[in-house]
Motif scaffolding. Structure first.
Motif, mmCIF file in Angstrom:
data_model
loop_
_atom_site.group_PDB
_atom_site.id
_atom_site.type_symbol
_atom_site.label_atom_id
_atom_site.label_comp_id
_atom_site.label_asym_id
_atom_site.label_seq_id
_atom_site.Cartn_x
_atom_site.Cartn_y
_atom_site.Cartn_z
ATOM 1 N N GLU A 101 1.016 -1.060 -0.002
ATOM 2 C CA GLU A 101 0.139 0.005 0.051
ATOM 3 C C GLU A 101 0.726 1.141 0.101
ATOM 4 O OE1 GLU A 101 -3.279 2.189 -0.191
ATOM 5 O OE2 GLU A 101 -3.378 0.100 -0.289
ATOM 6 N N LEU A 102 1.875 1.287 0.773
ATOM 7 C CA LEU A 102 2.925 2.412 0.629
ATOM 8 C C LEU A 102 3.676 2.509 -0.607
ATOM 9 C CD1 LEU A 102 4.260 2.060 4.299
ATOM 10 C CD2 LEU A 102 2.869 3.553 3.666
ATOM 11 N N ARG A 148 1.340 4.289 -2.939
ATOM 12 C CA ARG A 148 1.258 5.699 -2.594
ATOM 13 C C ARG A 148 2.447 6.324 -2.933
ATOM 14 N NH1 ARG A 148 0.063 6.740 3.492
ATOM 15 N NH2 ARG A 148 0.195 8.899 2.664
ATOM 16 N N ASN A 149 3.594 5.762 -3.645
ATOM 17 C CA ASN A 149 4.856 6.217 -3.928
ATOM 18 C C ASN A 149 5.631 6.938 -2.805
ATOM 19 O OD1 ASN A 149 4.403 5.871 -6.860
ATOM 20 N ND2 ASN A 149 3.444 7.519 -7.139
ATOM 21 N N ARG A 161 -3.635 -2.201 5.124
ATOM 22 C CA ARG A 161 -3.860 -1.144 4.199
ATOM 23 C C ARG A 161 -4.302 0.076 4.853
ATOM 24 N NH1 ARG A 161 -2.698 -3.205 -0.788
ATOM 25 N NH2 ARG A 161 -2.910 -5.552 -0.753
ATOM 26 N N ARG A 167 -2.709 3.822 4.692
ATOM 27 C CA ARG A 167 -3.266 4.945 4.337
ATOM 28 C C ARG A 167 -3.297 6.129 5.166
ATOM 29 N NH1 ARG A 167 -7.582 1.205 2.474
ATOM 30 N NH2 ARG A 167 -7.072 0.290 0.537
ATOM 31 N N GLU A 209 1.212 9.728 7.454
ATOM 32 C CA GLU A 209 1.283 10.949 6.867
ATOM 33 C C GLU A 209 2.927 11.008 6.741
ATOM 34 O OE1 GLU A 209 -0.365 14.227 8.942
ATOM 35 O OE2 GLU A 209 -2.286 13.562 8.464
ATOM 36 N N ILE A 266 7.908 11.451 -0.600
ATOM 37 C CA ILE A 266 6.896 10.852 -1.689
ATOM 38 C C ILE A 266 7.563 11.157 -3.165
ATOM 39 C CG2 ILE A 266 4.716 11.016 -2.717
ATOM 40 C CD1 ILE A 266 4.508 10.190 -0.005
ATOM 41 N N ARG A 275 -3.141 -0.739 -8.342
ATOM 42 C CA ARG A 275 -3.892 -0.727 -7.438
ATOM 43 C C ARG A 275 -5.011 -1.901 -7.264
ATOM 44 N NH1 ARG A 275 -4.274 2.228 -2.755
ATOM 45 N NH2 ARG A 275 -3.127 3.967 -3.594
#
Length: 239
Positions: free
Chosen positions: A18-19, A22-23, A55, A59, A62, A68, A134
């Motif tokens: 999942e990370l 998120r790049n 997951r 998400r 932060e 990122i 995804r």
């Protein structure tokens, strides 16, 4: 599978996926993994008991903007070039094997050209449209439908366009195949060494599973050998 049914290893794998989607950069992922492992070791709780679904937890994390990754179009082309080059070499293998038995020039079919074009489109979609990857990673049914549909489309392309586009001498096809496979290995190794974003364990400052990424650089060579053997076996027994 619910969060409680996940082992800590499975839980961390899902969080990392999942990370990645998120790049989030590798070192930041390493920090997140270390934080979970440290908490579980000190508290005696499992990851699912302490943090819930992996997951959803991933998400909710932060990260500063600098953690990122933002891939530019030119960088995407660089990252995809080893795949494109490797596919060219791979798709020449069956024709080369057939030519070795028939002593005729290697036939390049329209189906091969169309298949390479379709696979290039797929690579671009996976690289530039995060929603596609995804969808594949999050649900097995999505993966089955997308991958199954893709394989069916590629197979139909090969069957419907089973017409020779042009022929090239065997020696030339062999040289192009070998050069393409060698170039795919070198380009992928270069990309791994310069562009890869390894997950770094902050406790040891060492990459997590670095050998797996390096082994991936040989994927097209290994596939070419396997495909060559599969193509040669029926021809050998048909002699």
């Amino acid at each position: 599978m619910t969060a409680k049914q996940l082992t800590d290893k499975q839980w961390l794998d899902e969080m990392i996926i999942e990370l990645r989607l998120r790049n989030v950069r590798g070192p930041a992922i390493g920090d997140a993994v270390a934080a979970v492992e440290t908490h579980c070791a000190e508290s005696g709780e499992s990851a699912s008991e302490a943090f819930g679904h992996p997951r959803e937890y991933a998400r909710a994390l932060e990260f500063p903007a600098g953690q990122i990754a933002h891939t530019a179009p030119a960088q995407s082309v660089c990252l995809m070039s080893p795949i494109a080059i490797g596919l060219v070499g791979l798709y020449l293998v069956p024709g080369i094997v057939l030519a070795l038995f028939t002593h005729e020039p290697v036939a390049v079919k329209w189906g091969d050209i169309a298949t390479l074009a379709l696979m290039a489109v797929v690579v671009v979609l996976l690289a530039r449209v995060p929603g596609v990857l995804r969808a594949i990673m999050q649900r097995w049914i999505n993966a089955a439908l997308i991958l199954g549909g893709g394989i069916t489309l590629l197979t139909m392309t090969q069957v419907l366009l089973d017409v020779t586009a042009f022929r090239v001498p065997l020696w030339l096809a062999a040289v192009v195949c070998l050069v393409a496979l060698a170039a795919s290995v070198m380009r992928m190794r270069h990309t791994i060494d310069t562009e890869q974003d390894l997950i770094i364990d902050p406790r040891t400052r060492r990459p997590m599973n670095p050998a797996i990424a390096r082994a991936a650089s040989w994927i097209f060579v290994i596939s070419a050998v396997g495909l060559g053997l599969l193509s040669a076996i029926p021809l050998w027994f048909a002699r």
